[in-house]
Write a protein that holds these residues in place. Structure first.
Motif, PDB file in Angstrom:
ATOM      1  N   UNK A   1      -9.416  11.028   6.620  1.00 62.02           N
ATOM      2  CA  UNK A   1     -10.579  11.909   6.716  1.00 62.02           C
ATOM      3  C   UNK A   1     -10.346  13.175   5.897  1.00 62.02           C
ATOM      4  N   UNK A   2      -9.156  13.748   5.988  1.00 58.03           N
ATOM      5  CA  UNK A   2      -8.820  14.942   5.215  1.00 58.03           C
ATOM      6  C   UNK A   2      -8.961  14.686   3.716  1.00 58.03           C
ATOM      7  N   UNK A   3      -8.423  13.576   3.272  1.00 58.35           N
ATOM      8  CA  UNK A   3      -8.490  13.182   1.859  1.00 58.35           C
ATOM      9  C   UNK A   3      -9.946  13.062   1.392  1.00 58.35           C
ATOM     10  N   UNK A   4     -10.777  12.444   2.207  1.00 56.37           N
ATOM     11  CA  UNK A   4     -12.180  12.231   1.831  1.00 56.37           C
ATOM     12  C   UNK A   4     -12.973  13.531   1.880  1.00 56.37           C
ATOM     13  N   UNK A   5     -12.664  14.398   2.828  1.00 52.13           N
ATOM     14  CA  UNK A   5     -13.353  15.696   2.892  1.00 52.13           C
ATOM     15  C   UNK A   5     -13.156  16.485   1.602  1.00 52.13           C
ATOM     16  N   UNK A   6     -11.942  16.456   1.076  1.00 49.78           N
ATOM     17  CA  UNK A   6     -11.666  17.179  -0.169  1.00 49.78           C
ATOM     18  C   UNK A   6     -12.301  16.486  -1.365  1.00 49.78           C
TER      19      UNK A   6
ATOM     20  N   UNK B   1      -2.725  22.162   4.652  1.00 48.63           N
ATOM     21  CA  UNK B   1      -2.672  21.670   3.276  1.00 48.63           C
ATOM     22  C   UNK B   1      -1.246  21.713   2.722  1.00 48.63           C
ATOM     23  N   UNK B   2      -0.929  20.711   1.909  1.00 51.60           N
ATOM     24  CA  UNK B   2       0.316  20.732   1.157  1.00 51.60           C
ATOM     25  C   UNK B   2       1.553  20.399   1.961  1.00 51.60           C
ATOM     26  N   UNK B   3       2.734  20.796   1.459  1.00 53.47           N
ATOM     27  CA  UNK B   3       4.021  20.402   2.043  1.00 53.47           C
ATOM     28  C   UNK B   3       4.188  20.748   3.524  1.00 53.47           C
TER      29      UNK B   3
ATOM     30  N   UNK C   1      -1.589  16.093   2.022  1.00 48.61           N
ATOM     31  CA  UNK C   1      -2.799  16.213   1.210  1.00 48.61           C
ATOM     32  C   UNK C   1      -3.040  17.679   0.843  1.00 48.61           C
ATOM     33  N   UNK C   2      -3.219  17.920  -0.438  1.00 49.14           N
ATOM     34  CA  UNK C   2      -3.585  19.269  -0.903  1.00 49.14           C
ATOM     35  C   UNK C   2      -5.107  19.394  -0.842  1.00 49.14           C
ATOM     36  N   UNK C   3      -5.590  20.421  -0.173  1.00 48.82           N
ATOM     37  CA  UNK C   3      -7.040  20.612  -0.110  1.00 48.82           C
ATOM     38  C   UNK C   3      -7.398  22.084  -0.256  1.00 48.82           C
ATOM     39  N   UNK C   4      -8.688  22.342  -0.466  1.00 44.47           N
ATOM     40  CA  UNK C   4      -9.145  23.682  -0.793  1.00 44.47           C
ATOM     41  C   UNK C   4     -10.201  24.183   0.190  1.00 44.47           C
ATOM     42  N   UNK C   5     -10.330  25.488   0.255  1.00 43.24           N
ATOM     43  CA  UNK C   5     -11.355  26.101   1.088  1.00 43.24           C
ATOM     44  C   UNK C   5     -12.743  25.764   0.566  1.00 43.24           C
TER      45      UNK C   5
ATOM     46  N   UNK D   1       0.866  -1.185   0.000  1.00 42.90           N
ATOM     47  CA  UNK D   1       0.000   0.000   0.000  1.00 42.90           C
ATOM     48  C   UNK D   1       0.900   1.232   0.000  1.00 42.90           C
ATOM     49  N   UNK D   2       1.022   1.869  -1.142  1.00 44.19           N
ATOM     50  CA  UNK D   2       1.988   2.962  -1.293  1.00 44.19           C
ATOM     51  C   UNK D   2       1.334   4.306  -1.575  1.00 44.19           C
ATOM     52  N   UNK D   3       0.002   4.336  -1.678  1.00 42.44           N
ATOM     53  CA  UNK D   3      -0.688   5.603  -1.926  1.00 42.44           C
ATOM     54  C   UNK D   3      -1.834   5.770  -0.939  1.00 42.44           C
ATOM     55  N   UNK D   4      -2.171   7.005  -0.679  1.00 41.34           N
ATOM     56  CA  UNK D   4      -3.296   7.293   0.203  1.00 41.34           C
ATOM     57  C   UNK D   4      -4.604   6.823  -0.433  1.00 41.34           C
ATOM     58  N   UNK D   5      -4.694   6.900  -1.739  1.00 41.26           N
ATOM     59  CA  UNK D   5      -5.902   6.444  -2.431  1.00 41.26           C
ATOM     60  C   UNK D   5      -6.123   4.950  -2.189  1.00 41.26           C
ATOM     61  N   UNK D   6      -5.047   4.166  -2.262  1.00 41.23           N
ATOM     62  CA  UNK D   6      -5.173   2.718  -2.021  1.00 41.23           C
ATOM     63  C   UNK D   6      -5.527   2.451  -0.564  1.00 41.23           C
TER      64      UNK D   6
END
Length: 251
Positions: free
Chosen positions: A84-89, A108-110, A182-186, A49-54
């Motif tokens: 949770x952050x990934x799914x919220x976006x 968000x981000x780096x 995780x990159x996310x937006x307002x 499992x190497x990605x957050x999506x997986x």
């Protein structure tokens, strides 16, 4: 009635919410928990499992099959805050609220990596076993050394709960930093009401470090529990009361 979906932290699985789920149902709410990829009863190898999506795939599939118009309350513990952050976006219109329970609630981000590395107990990296998949020069999974389970994760928990965890904890995927940031937006992530529940006696993310998380990504509200890192074991009644109070405040 709210529909709660619980996301476990590193090494854990849906099983860790076994005290919380029936209490919420008795209070008139729907509640379920998921095993992320490689966790709980999942047969996926954590080293693959190497990605957050997986890693998040079981939760994503649950959300995609929700009936039209349904919304859930996401509750993430510890590393589950990243999921949770990934799914919220990704699915903001499916989320009625997000609740981070002594969890990674990062900017968000780096900058997320910088904040994550500072918001953890001193010496944590020294009490973790790391595992390598064949041909890899970097570790691909890890687990807390068994002798540190009780004093670090469960020091306010019953001996029965510690024994249960000792039997069921598994290595968790070590995702690359680019997956954690995780990159996310307002417009998406920022549109979901977001709350944080502090564990005032947590040893993994001490209270002062939880405050550091809050300073870097302020939520809509903060509640406090007299718990360790595992309030689902040590203070389940108080945790359920906090969850219900948050949902009540949204009405």
């Amino acid at each position: 009635m709210a529909k709660f979906v619980f996301v476990h932290g590193a090494g854990h699985g849906a099983w860790c919410w076994y005290k919380v789920l029936p209490r919420l149902r008795q209070a008139g709410h729907a509640a379920l928990a998921v095993d992320l990829s490689s966790a709980g009863i999942s047969t996926v190898d954590p080293n693959e499992v190497r990605t957050l999506a997986r890693y998040s795939q079981p939760l994503v599939e649950l959300i995609e099959f929700l009936p039209q118009g349904d919304k859930i309350v996401l509750v993430g513990h510890s590393l589950g805050g990243i999921v949770v952050t990934y799914v919220m976006e990704k699915y903001p219109t499916k989320c009625a609220a997000a609740i981070f329970v002594v969890a990674s609630m990062l900017p968000s981000g780096p900058k997320a990596i910088e904040v994550r590395d500072k918001a953890v107990m001193s010496g944590f990296s020294e009490i973790v076993d790391r595992f390598y998949t064949k041909g890899s020069e970097v570790p691909t999974s890890s687990r807390l050394k068994p002798e540190h389970h009780q004093p670090v994760l469960y020091h306010l928990c019953s001996s029965e709960d510690v024994e249960l965890a000792n039997l069921l904890l598994k290595p968790n995927p070590l995702l690359p930093p680019s997956e954690i940031a995780v990159e996310y937006t307002k417009e998406k992530y920022g549109s979901v009401p977001r709350y944080y529940i502090k564990g005032m006696h947590d040893r993994v993310i001490p209270a002062a470090m939880q405050d550091y998380l809050l300073e870097n990504n302020p939520p809509n509200g903060v509640l406090e529990l007299a718990s360790d890192h595992s309030p689902f074991f040590s203070t389940p009644d108080e945790l359920v009361k906090a969850l219900v109070s948050i949902i009540t405040s949204l009405k």
